[in-house]
Each structure stands twice: as structure tokens, then as C-alpha cells.
Design a protein around this motif. Structure first.
Motif, PDB file in Angstrom:
ATOM      1  N   THR A   9       0.817  -1.221   0.000  1.00  0.00           N
ATOM      2  CA  THR A   9       0.000   0.000   0.000  1.00  0.00           C
ATOM      3  C   THR A   9       0.848   1.267   0.000  1.00  0.00           C
ATOM      4  O   THR A   9       0.322   2.362   0.105  1.00  0.00           O
ATOM      5  N   GLY A  10       2.163   1.114  -0.079  1.00  0.00           N
ATOM      6  CA  GLY A  10       3.028   2.292  -0.080  1.00  0.00           C
ATOM      7  C   GLY A  10       4.483   1.862  -0.180  1.00  0.00           C
ATOM      8  O   GLY A  10       4.774   0.668  -0.312  1.00  0.00           O
ATOM      9  N   ASP A  11       5.374   2.852  -0.098  1.00  0.00           N
ATOM     10  CA  ASP A  11       6.801   2.534  -0.163  1.00  0.00           C
ATOM     11  C   ASP A  11       7.226   1.757   1.078  1.00  0.00           C
ATOM     12  O   ASP A  11       6.726   2.008   2.169  1.00  0.00           O
ATOM     13  N   MET A  12       8.162   0.833   0.908  1.00  0.00           N
ATOM     14  CA  MET A  12       8.716   0.135   2.067  1.00  0.00           C
ATOM     15  C   MET A  12       9.565   1.135   2.832  1.00  0.00           C
ATOM     16  O   MET A  12      10.438   1.786   2.248  1.00  0.00           O
ATOM     17  N   ASN A  13       9.307   1.289   4.152  1.00  0.00           N
ATOM     18  CA  ASN A  13      10.101   2.245   4.931  1.00  0.00           C
ATOM     19  C   ASN A  13      11.108   1.524   5.833  1.00  0.00           C
ATOM     20  O   ASN A  13      11.118   0.285   5.894  1.00  0.00           O
ATOM     21  N   ILE A  38       2.275 -11.279   1.253  1.00  0.00           N
ATOM     22  CA  ILE A  38       1.846  -9.950   0.803  1.00  0.00           C
ATOM     23  C   ILE A  38       0.386  -9.750   1.256  1.00  0.00           C
ATOM     24  O   ILE A  38      -0.507 -10.471   0.811  1.00  0.00           O
ATOM     25  N   GLU A  39       0.172  -8.790   2.144  1.00  0.00           N
ATOM     26  CA  GLU A  39      -1.167  -8.595   2.731  1.00  0.00           C
ATOM     27  C   GLU A  39      -1.975  -7.630   1.848  1.00  0.00           C
ATOM     28  O   GLU A  39      -1.990  -6.421   2.061  1.00  0.00           O
ATOM     29  N   ASP A  40      -2.636  -8.223   0.860  1.00  0.00           N
ATOM     30  CA  ASP A  40      -3.276  -7.430  -0.201  1.00  0.00           C
ATOM     31  C   ASP A  40      -4.794  -7.535  -0.182  1.00  0.00           C
ATOM     32  O   ASP A  40      -5.438  -7.428  -1.223  1.00  0.00           O
ATOM     33  N   ASN A  46      -4.459  -1.036  -2.063  1.00  0.00           N
ATOM     34  CA  ASN A  46      -3.314  -1.631  -2.777  1.00  0.00           C
ATOM     35  C   ASN A  46      -2.805  -0.701  -3.872  1.00  0.00           C
ATOM     36  O   ASN A  46      -3.587  -0.052  -4.553  1.00  0.00           O
ATOM     37  N   ILE A  47      -1.483  -0.668  -4.054  1.00  0.00           N
ATOM     38  CA  ILE A  47      -0.907   0.105  -5.166  1.00  0.00           C
ATOM     39  C   ILE A  47      -0.216  -0.889  -6.091  1.00  0.00           C
ATOM     40  O   ILE A  47       0.630  -1.686  -5.632  1.00  0.00           O
ATOM     41  N   GLU A  48      -0.602  -0.851  -7.350  1.00  0.00           N
ATOM     42  CA  GLU A  48      -0.065  -1.817  -8.308  1.00  0.00           C
ATOM     43  C   GLU A  48       1.463  -1.750  -8.361  1.00  0.00           C
ATOM     44  O   GLU A  48       2.039  -0.648  -8.408  1.00  0.00           O
ATOM     45  N   GLY A  49       2.089  -2.900  -8.337  1.00  0.00           N
ATOM     46  CA  GLY A  49       3.540  -2.947  -8.507  1.00  0.00           C
ATOM     47  C   GLY A  49       4.314  -2.867  -7.189  1.00  0.00           C
ATOM     48  O   GLY A  49       5.512  -3.152  -7.160  1.00  0.00           O
ATOM     49  N   LYS A  50       3.634  -2.490  -6.084  1.00  0.00           N
ATOM     50  CA  LYS A  50       4.362  -2.355  -4.811  1.00  0.00           C
ATOM     51  C   LYS A  50       4.853  -3.718  -4.302  1.00  0.00           C
ATOM     52  O   LYS A  50       5.882  -3.793  -3.632  1.00  0.00           O
ATOM     53  N   ASP A  51       4.105  -4.787  -4.599  1.00  0.00           N
ATOM     54  CA  ASP A  51       4.552  -6.110  -4.136  1.00  0.00           C
ATOM     55  C   ASP A  51       5.893  -6.470  -4.782  1.00  0.00           C
ATOM     56  O   ASP A  51       6.837  -6.907  -4.105  1.00  0.00           O
ATOM     57  N   ILE A  57      13.485  -5.042  -3.105  1.00  0.00           N
ATOM     58  CA  ILE A  57      14.261  -4.498  -1.979  1.00  0.00           C
ATOM     59  C   ILE A  57      14.801  -5.639  -1.104  1.00  0.00           C
ATOM     60  O   ILE A  57      15.969  -5.631  -0.701  1.00  0.00           O
ATOM     61  N   LEU A  58      13.963  -6.651  -0.846  1.00  0.00           N
ATOM     62  CA  LEU A  58      14.433  -7.793  -0.036  1.00  0.00           C
ATOM     63  C   LEU A  58      15.633  -8.452  -0.719  1.00  0.00           C
ATOM     64  O   LEU A  58      16.608  -8.845  -0.072  1.00  0.00           O
TER      65      LEU A  58
END
Ligand code: GLU
Length: 262
Positions: A9-13, A38-40, A46-51, A57-58
């Protein structure tokens, strides 16, 4: 089994990343698998592509995991178990409209009390439910006893039934709410240890109550990590990991910094 359960739902912080790193370290230490969930289920947020971005990043931080699952794939289990709770009279259909619930919330703010559901729909007869032609949510009944648990960092907690409350587990469109999907999935994935951010501490008694209502008796251990504060504002530091990388910070330096704060 451990899990890292980000919402797309947003950028990984940096707070999310620290949770991922600690889960990874503990999975190595305990010699147990780590799964990415992924809790979608909150489709509107949800924001497309964030998953994909989270997984990249992982990867950048060399966080290895056994597999990736999307929570929305378990919808049939969430609904089946909600039906089980309804059949056993541990959950019920709630026809209260958003405007009625908003009024109750406003009243509780005026009285300076936390919002609690007034229990109206719990008293409806099966006949009334059958004859009511209106959309409904599914609410779990509040527990009959206190919900107690120990957080491995923070110690013992004890919540009265009133604090846990009777809360919504399926929305009107019959998708699961966060607490319900999370509690069911931690159960079906056989999770032994949950490491997550402190913001979820008050969700824990709700999730334990859901599993107890479903008859699950295995104890899941919990660690809630303190919030990373921005020294200038004194507030939650939600710096985006992607932004730090773009600024030129090396993943190994970021990881080292986050681990040393733990
Ligand atoms: N999806 C939640 C979040 O991103 C995590 C919840 C959990 O770990 O139980 O904050």
C-alpha cells in the motif's frame, strides 16, 4: 515458520525493513523457514507494482525466503472459517450502516472513551436476519474471558473482553479485515514466532481471540519492535528505503544501522 507480511500500500520504509531483517535473522537462528506474505486484502489501498518493489528491496538486502504468497489467494479459507464461526454462534451478521457506526464513534469521542460496538445486531433473531434484505458485515463476538499474552520484548499483557470488543472480520463485500486474515493465515501457515512493528500490539489480543474461537490452541510467540523515531521531529521515522538507496546509501550500511538499533 516465520513470516514477513508487508502491505503493498506504499513505499517500504526503514521500520518495515528492520522487521524483515529481524525475521530473517531469527529464522536463521531458529533454523526455521521464512515466508513472505503480501497482505493485499484491502483492495482499495493496494498500489499496483508495490509487491514486486518490496521483493526487489528484499533481494537487494540479500534476505532469503522460502516462498511468497499473496493473502488474497486464501480468500476461500477466510470465508469458510467465518461461516464456521457463524454456525457456531461465535460470529454474527451485522447490518449497521457506516453512518450509524460513525455516529457511535462521534459519541465516544465526545465522551472521551474508545469506540466500542453497541452490540445491537448480536441480539437479532435468525428469523430477522433471514428477512433482512440489506448488505451485512460479519462480526466476531467479544471474548468471554480476558486475553493474555507475553511479548518477548515488552512483557505480559492482559486485555479485558470490553477492550477486545466485538469487531468486523468480513467486510460487506465478504473480503477479510486485516486482523482476521492475519490471524487465520498465521494459523494455517503454522507460524511459531511473529516479529512486527509496535503499532500492531493492540491487534494481538484480537488475533489471539480469533484463533481461540476457531479452536486453535497452539501458542504463537510475539515480538513487537519499538518505533524508530526521527530525532528531529520525535515522530515515527518513515523514510523510504528506495529513497535512501537513490540517495546513495549502500544496502549493507542501511542494514548495519538498523540492526544496531535493535
Ligand atoms: N501488513 C502489516 C503491515 O505492513 C503487517 C502485519 C503483521 O506483521 O502482522 O504493517
Amino acid at each position: 515458520m516465520l513470516r514477513f507480511a508487508p502491505s503493498p500500500t506504499g513505499d517500504m520504509n526503514i521500520g518495515n525493513l528492520r522487521v524483515a531483517i529481524f525475521n530473517y535473522i531469527m529464522s536463521k537462528q531458529l533454523n526455521e523457514d521464512l515466508i513472505i506474505r503480501i497482505e493485499d486484502t484491502d483492495v482499495e489501498k493496494n498500489i499496483e507494482g508495490k509487491d514486486k518493489e518490496i521483493l526487489e528491496i528484499l533481494n537487494l538486502f540479500s534476505i532469503e525466503y522460502k516462498s511468497v504468497m499473496h493473502q488474497s489467494d486464501s480468500l476461500k479459507y477466510h470465508q469458510k472459517m467465518a461461516l464456521q464461526l457463524m454456525t457456531q454462534k461465535k460470529a454474527y451478521a451485522c447490518f449497521c450502516s457506516d453512518s450509524k457506526l460513525d455516529e457511535l464513534k462521534e459519541e465516544s469521542i465526545k465522551d472521551g472513551k474508545p469506540f466500542k460496538y453497541d452490540g445491537f445486531c448480536e441480539t437479532l433473531s435468525d428469523e430477522t436476519v433471514l428477512n433482512t434484505n440489506a448488505p451485512f458485515t460479519v462480526r466476531i463476538k467479544k471474548p468471554e474471558h480476558n486475553i493474555k499474552f507475553t511479548d518477548l520484548l515488552k512483557g505480559d499483557f492482559d486485555y479485558a473482553p470490553f477492550d477486545v470488543d466485538s469487531f468486523i472480520i468480513l467486510r460487506q463485500d465478504k473480503t477479510p479485515t486485516y486482523n482476521y486474515a492475519c490471524a487465520v493465515d498465521d494459523m494455517i501457515m503454522d507460524i511459531s514466532l511473529v516479529i512486527r512493528e509496535e503499532a500492531h500490539l493492540s491487534d494481538t489480543p484480537k488475533q489471539i481471540h480469533i484463533r481461540e474461537s476457531l479452536g486453535y490452541t497452539k501458542e504463537i510467540k510475539y515480538v513487537h519492535l519499538p518505533i524508530i523515531l526521527n530525532p528531529l521531529t520525535g515522530e515515527n521515522d518513515t523514510s523510504s528505503v528506495k529513497w535512501l538507496i537513490d540517495e546513495g546509501f549502500l544496502p549493507s550500511a542501511i542494514a548495519n544501522y538498523l540492526v544496531l538499533m535493535g
